[in-house]
Enzyme design. Structure first.
Site, PDB file in Angstrom:
ATOM      1  N   ARG A 227       0.857  -1.189   0.000  1.00  0.00           N
ATOM      2  CA  ARG A 227       0.000   0.000   0.000  1.00  0.00           C
ATOM      3  C   ARG A 227       0.888   1.231   0.000  1.00  0.00           C
ATOM      4  NH1 ARG A 227      -3.038  -2.692  -1.844  1.00  0.00           N
ATOM      5  NH2 ARG A 227      -5.081  -3.432  -1.153  1.00  0.00           N
ATOM      6  N   GLU A 256      -2.436   7.648  -4.579  1.00  0.00           N
ATOM      7  CA  GLU A 256      -2.777   7.027  -5.852  1.00  0.00           C
ATOM      8  C   GLU A 256      -4.123   7.547  -6.382  1.00  0.00           C
ATOM      9  OE1 GLU A 256      -3.366   2.417  -7.183  1.00  0.00           O
ATOM     10  OE2 GLU A 256      -1.673   2.860  -5.867  1.00  0.00           O
ATOM     11  N   HIS A 274       0.432   0.212 -10.383  1.00  0.00           N
ATOM     12  CA  HIS A 274      -0.341  -0.783  -9.623  1.00  0.00           C
ATOM     13  C   HIS A 274      -0.603  -2.029 -10.476  1.00  0.00           C
ATOM     14  CE1 HIS A 274      -3.162  -0.950  -5.911  1.00  0.00           C
ATOM     15  NE2 HIS A 274      -2.789  -2.167  -6.270  1.00  0.00           N
TER      16      HIS A 274
END
Length: 313
Positions: A227, A256, A274
């Site tokens: 994360r 993000e 990602h």
């Protein structure tokens, strides 16, 4: 027929699995996250939500959805975008998609490790500029992995799969997690490569910060496929620029989809959007898993991957 909201189009196999099972409201807007006001509006009256990490499910959203909401099925193994305690208080099931992305994410962690230690992305960018060059003994030197130490932060399924791959490179592996391993301070001091796989909690936010970077080896590499907020990106950029660590590879980002601007002009950081679960096989498995959870939840059955089982008891 029961109504569900799907906040992003999934792969074909998953979308087909929903056909005829429920009334589907599918968001087909721009590729970025659904605007918050539209999410609140379209959640209203739905029996189930199939969400992505970009959608925040909190008290405001649950109020907008209404008391008939039965389940929030997250298309991800993580669920830090969901206020699980609030869902539990209201009797709303929360489900995720663990296991199916373990191997793909571990592969991506290793792709970033190798890209960083051998300066692969930097070399690719160099050639694309058509800069004149000739091979030389001092050109673009990286580091070898054999005999070095890999530190795994977070030793769940993905952390263990990443560690297992280190055997083929002849690396020593140490780990730090809530369940054991070496102390965190020992890991950051001894590791030549650190791969981050911990969940995001209030305690792990900015786990990697300016102080930690000063205590890492100047030859060390940091890779984050967990994360984004686990890493203070501004501090990372300063550390990379100052040579406090050798390189970094990031698949996830603190804000993000925005990326810290001070990282963008650095050659010693590899950035990917990602892609941890981005294989044909894994995204199909994730989508089908999320749909299975969703359909079970709205039908009153226990989802296979239930985050808050106390709702049922």
């Amino acid at each position: 027929m029961l109504k569900v909201l799907v906040t992003r189009e999934m792969v074909d196999e998953a979308m087909h699995a929903l056909e005829g099972q429920c009334e589907v409201d599918l968001y087909t807007g721009p590729p970025e996250a659904m605007p918050r006001d539209e999410f609140l509006k379209r959640a209203n009256g739905k029996d189930g939500l199939l969400t992505m990490l970009s959608e925040r499910v909190d008290a405001e959203l649950l109020d907008a959805a209404g008391p008939q909401l039965k389940i929030v099925a997250n298309h991800a193994v993580g669920y830090d975008n969901i206020d699980v305690a609030e869902c539990t208080r209201r009797g709303v099931l929360v489900a995720n998609t663990p296991d199916v992305l373990t191997e793909a994410t571990a592969d991506l962690a290793w792709a970033l490790i190798l890209a960083c230690v051998r300066r692969i992305a930097e070399g690719d960018r160099f050639l694309r500029t058509e800069t004149p060059w000739i091979w030389g003994p001092r050109m673009m030197l990286g580091h070898e992995l054999y005999g070095k130490t890999l530190g795994i932060v977070g030793y769940g399924r993905i952390g263990q799969a990443t560690a297992k791959r280190a055997e083929g490179f002849g690396m020593r592996v140490i780990h730090n997690s809530r369940s054991g391993g070496v102390p965190f301070d020992t890991l950051i001091a001894e590791s030549d490569v650190i791969s981050v796989h911990a969940p995001l909690t209030p305690e792990t936010k900015h786990l990697f910060n300016a102080d930690v970077f000063t205590r890492m080896k100047p030859t060390a590499v940091l890779v984050n496929t967990a994360r984004g907020p686990l890493v203070d990106e501004a501090a990372l950029a300063r550390a990379l620029r100052a040579g406090e660590i050798f390189a970094a590879g990031l698949d996830v980002f603190e804000r993000e989809p925005q990326v810290e601007k001070t990282l963008l002009d650095l050659d010693n950081v590899t950035l990917v959007p990602h892609l941890g679960s981005a294989t044909v096989q894994t995204r199909a498995a994730m989508g089908l898993f999320a749909v299975e959870n969703l359909l079970n939840g709205i039908a009153g059955h226990r989802p296979r991957a239930l985050v808050n089982p106390e709702v049922l008891t």
